[in-house]
Design a protein around this motif. Structure first.
Motif, short mmCIF file in Angstrom:
data_model
loop_
_atom_site.label_atom_id
_atom_site.label_comp_id
_atom_site.label_asym_id
_atom_site.label_seq_id
_atom_site.Cartn_x
_atom_site.Cartn_y
_atom_site.Cartn_z
N ALA A 19 -10.80 -1.17 -13.11
CA ALA A 19 -12.23 -1.39 -13.35
C ALA A 19 -12.92 -1.94 -12.11
CB ALA A 19 -12.41 -2.34 -14.53
N LYS A 20 -12.26 -2.88 -11.43
CA LYS A 20 -12.87 -3.49 -10.25
C LYS A 20 -12.96 -2.51 -9.08
CE LYS A 20 -11.35 -8.23 -11.27
NZ LYS A 20 -10.53 -9.38 -10.79
N SER A 39 -13.19 0.77 -9.38
CA SER A 39 -13.95 1.97 -9.76
C SER A 39 -13.15 3.25 -9.49
CB SER A 39 -15.29 2.02 -9.01
OG SER A 39 -16.08 0.91 -9.33
N SER A 47 -4.84 -2.51 -15.16
CA SER A 47 -6.03 -2.12 -15.90
C SER A 47 -7.27 -2.84 -15.39
CB SER A 47 -5.82 -2.41 -17.39
OG SER A 47 -6.96 -2.07 -18.14
N HIS A 48 -7.15 -4.14 -15.14
CA HIS A 48 -8.28 -4.90 -14.61
C HIS A 48 -8.65 -4.42 -13.21
CE1 HIS A 48 -7.06 -8.41 -17.46
NE2 HIS A 48 -7.82 -7.53 -18.06
#
Length: 221
Positions: free
Chosen positions: A195-196, A198, A191-192
């Motif tokens: 986000a990083k 994109s 999940s992290h």
């Protein structure tokens, strides 16, 4: 992604269906007898068609061509591949050729890659693969911009480890066991990473990592 599995052997269909259904991001929604014409196959909602009793792909060439014209990606599994058989499969528009006795994780990873637009050939068959025929779909990278390398550098070492194992075909549970963490922690790292990087989903993140790992020098090295 949603898969239709076609095989003339009902036992083989059953075994492969159960194995693929246990893989991450793959769901077999229908099966079919590959000996029947594709118009009789339940193709509604299907992304990838896996024909599991090839070669000779020349016998499946009309079916492959028809399926490709419907906008479907086709993956052939079989034994006894030859240079001519691989060339015929790709010329018909097939998106991948694999050995049928490959590990299930490899088959599942090939299904995911084919669905994302890649052309997949078993490592054991690369020596039979000459220049891609004109009608064969060329590999399509997930990302082709320079910022992708910068985003990959932003990952923590643990996030890279998780995505690397997933890119190698391991499931969430297998990745957790390998790294001695919980499946929930694996999902948290993913999940992290989303986000990083994109990207919209886990599949895009895994394919982006796979692309980086295939480079001579990964962005973080």
């Amino acid at each position: 992604m949603y898969v239709l599995l076609a095989d003339s052997d009902p036992v083989s269909r059953h075994v492969l269906t159960g194995a693929l259904d246990s893989a991450e991001l793959v769901r077999v929604v229908a099966t079919a007898d590959s000996g029947r014409h594709p118009r009789h196959w339940p193709l509604s909602g299907v992304d990838v068609v896996v024909i599991a009793d090839a070669p000779p792909p020349t016998g499946h060439a009309p079916a492959v061509t028809e399926l490709v014209h419907k906008g479907l990606r086709v993956l052939l599994l079989g034994a006894g591949w030859t240079t001519g058989a691989v060339a015929a499969a790709l010329a018909a528009g097939c998106a991948g050729v694999l050995l049928k006795d490959a590990e299930v994780d490899r088959i599942a990873a090939a299904v995911r890659a084919v669905a994302a637009g890649y052309v997949v050939v078993s490592p054991e068959l690369l020596g039979l693969w000459g220049p891609a025929p004109r009608r064969a779909a060329p590999p399509r990278p997930v990302r082709d911009d320079r910022s992708a390398r910068l985003r990959l550098r932003s990952l923590t070492e643990r996030e890279r480890e998780v995505l690397t194992l997933l890119a190698e075909g391991l499931s969430t549970r297998e990745t957790a066991r390998r790294l001695k963490i919980t499946p929930a922690t694996v999902k948290s790292h993913v999940s992290h990473a989303l986000a990083k990087l994109s990207v919209r989903n886990r599949l895009e993140a895994v394919l982006l990592m796979r692309q980086a790992l295939d480079e001579d020098r990964p962005p973080w090295s």
